[in-house]
Design an enzyme around this catalytic site. Structure first.
Site, PDB file in Angstrom:
ATOM      1  N   ARG A 122      30.534  11.192  28.820  1.00  0.00           N
ATOM      2  CA  ARG A 122      29.693  10.268  28.063  1.00  0.00           C
ATOM      3  C   ARG A 122      29.476  10.819  26.664  1.00  0.00           C
ATOM      4  O   ARG A 122      29.299  12.031  26.484  1.00  0.00           O
ATOM      5  CB  ARG A 122      28.312  10.109  28.715  1.00  0.00           C
ATOM      6  N   ASN A 170      31.103  22.521  24.293  1.00  0.00           N
ATOM      7  CA  ASN A 170      32.016  21.666  25.074  1.00  0.00           C
ATOM      8  C   ASN A 170      33.373  22.346  25.141  1.00  0.00           C
ATOM      9  O   ASN A 170      33.714  23.141  24.256  1.00  0.00           O
ATOM     10  CB  ASN A 170      32.159  20.303  24.367  1.00  0.00           C
ATOM     11  N   HIS A 186      37.508  21.447  25.372  1.00  0.00           N
ATOM     12  CA  HIS A 186      38.450  20.348  25.135  1.00  0.00           C
ATOM     13  C   HIS A 186      39.875  20.889  25.320  1.00  0.00           C
ATOM     14  O   HIS A 186      40.182  21.996  24.854  1.00  0.00           O
ATOM     15  CB  HIS A 186      38.264  19.817  23.707  1.00  0.00           C
ATOM     16  N   GLU A 192      41.631  27.214  30.342  1.00  0.00           N
ATOM     17  CA  GLU A 192      40.227  26.791  30.186  1.00  0.00           C
ATOM     18  C   GLU A 192      39.310  27.621  31.067  1.00  0.00           C
ATOM     19  O   GLU A 192      38.203  28.000  30.664  1.00  0.00           O
ATOM     20  CB  GLU A 192      40.077  25.314  30.572  1.00  0.00           C
TER      21      GLU A 192
HETATM   22  C1  GRF Z   1      38.967  19.607  31.274  1.00  0.00           C
HETATM   23  O1  GRF Z   1      40.326  19.509  30.964  1.00  0.00           O
HETATM   24  C2  GRF Z   1      38.145  19.698  30.017  1.00  0.00           C
HETATM   25  O2  GRF Z   1      38.787  20.350  28.973  1.00  0.00           O
HETATM   26  C3  GRF Z   1      37.952  18.246  29.658  1.00  0.00           C
HETATM   27  O3  GRF Z   1      37.793  17.592  30.891  1.00  0.00           O
HETATM   28  C4  GRF Z   1      38.441  18.323  31.908  1.00  0.00           C
HETATM   29  C5  GRF Z   1      37.416  18.600  32.958  1.00  0.00           C
HETATM   30  O4  GRF Z   1      37.977  19.161  34.124  1.00  0.00           O
HETATM   31  N1  GRF Z   1      36.836  18.104  28.763  1.00  0.00           N
HETATM   32  P1  GRF Z   1      37.017  19.742  35.244  1.00  0.00           P
HETATM   33  O5  GRF Z   1      36.085  18.625  35.681  1.00  0.00           O
HETATM   34  O6  GRF Z   1      36.276  20.904  34.671  1.00  0.00           O
HETATM   35  O7  GRF Z   1      37.936  20.150  36.365  1.00  0.00           O
END
Ligand code: GRF
Length: 221
Positions: free
Chosen positions: A93, A109, A111, A176
């Site tokens: 959101r 955040n 990304h 990530e």
């Molecule tokens: C990740 O790729 C993040 O970078 C993006 O949304 C995805 C979320 O994945 N913002 P998860 O719900 O953490 O598995």
């Protein structure tokens, strides 16, 4: 050791939430998760939170007349839990200016691209179409404009010839899961803060080395 209290906002499977839960389980990690909020009920991320024994809330955005009132409901939960840092982890959101301003410098955040390239949605398709050979992921401070705040940390990931969106997503997601706990640690320790549109660091070395993609070889192999 003082641990910063963190609120995590999710909308889905919560694999980045899991990476933060796992990091916070380490005794030397400088943060703890005080609550998890999802705007969608019944998502796997909420199960992960409950499994870890964390307070987990579903706040359905559809139940609120305005974006401001939805954000205010989340804000109330975060303030009551005495949260100091908010992590967006797959939270789908757009947040109101009021919420973003209220958490300025304490809202981050993740990304799945090397920002400022490939902001927004449908990232992997656009990366593959563009033919870039190095992609990655970014943790950034949140500002009202989508995916545009000061960069806290990035990880580079090679795009391999013939990659599918799934293959690139899997490789990026693994990065990530390493990057987000690292970035949160820096913020929780006060080693990075938001300056005038840029992150300001204390006592942090930059990375060494280069990532080549494809890997060059001059030896003829
Ligand atoms: C990740 O790729 C993040 O970078 C993006 O949304 C995805 C979320 O994945 N913002 P998860 O719900 O953490 O598995």
């Amino acid at each position: 050791m003082r641990r910063a209290r963190v609120g995590v906002l999710i909308s889905g499977r919560g694999s980045n939430l899991q990476a933060l839960i796992d990091a916070c389980a380490r005794p030397e990690y400088p943060a703890e998760i005080a609550c998890v909020i999802s705007n969608v009920a019944d998502v796997h991320g909420l199960q992960r939170a409950r499994h870890a024994g964390l307070p987990a809330y579903a706040v359905a955005h559809g139940a609120f007349a305005t974006r401001d009132s939805f954000d205010a409901a989340m804000d109330a939960i975060l303030r009551k839990a005495e949260v100091e840092i908010v992590c967006l982890a797959g939270f789908m959101r757009v947040l109101s200016d009021r919420f973003v301003d209220g958490w300025r410098g304490r809202l981050i955040n993740i990304h799945p691209s090397l920002l400022p390239a490939f902001k927004g949605l449908d990232v992997y398709r656009r990366i593959l179409e563009a033919g870039v050979r190095i992609s990655g992921c970014t943790v950034h401070f949140v500002v009202p404009e989508l995916d545009s705040g000061a960069i806290v940390a990035q990880a580079a990931v090679p795009v391999r010839p013939g990659d599918s969106e799934d293959a690139l997503a899997t490789r990026t997601l693994a990065a990530e899961h390493r990057l987000y706990p690292l970035a949160l640690k820096l913020l929780a320790e006060g080693r990075v803060r938001l300056g005038n549109g840029r992150a300001i660091y204390n006592e942090i070395d930059g990375a060494d080395g280069e990532l080549f993609s494809p890997s060059p070889s001059l030896s003829g192999e």
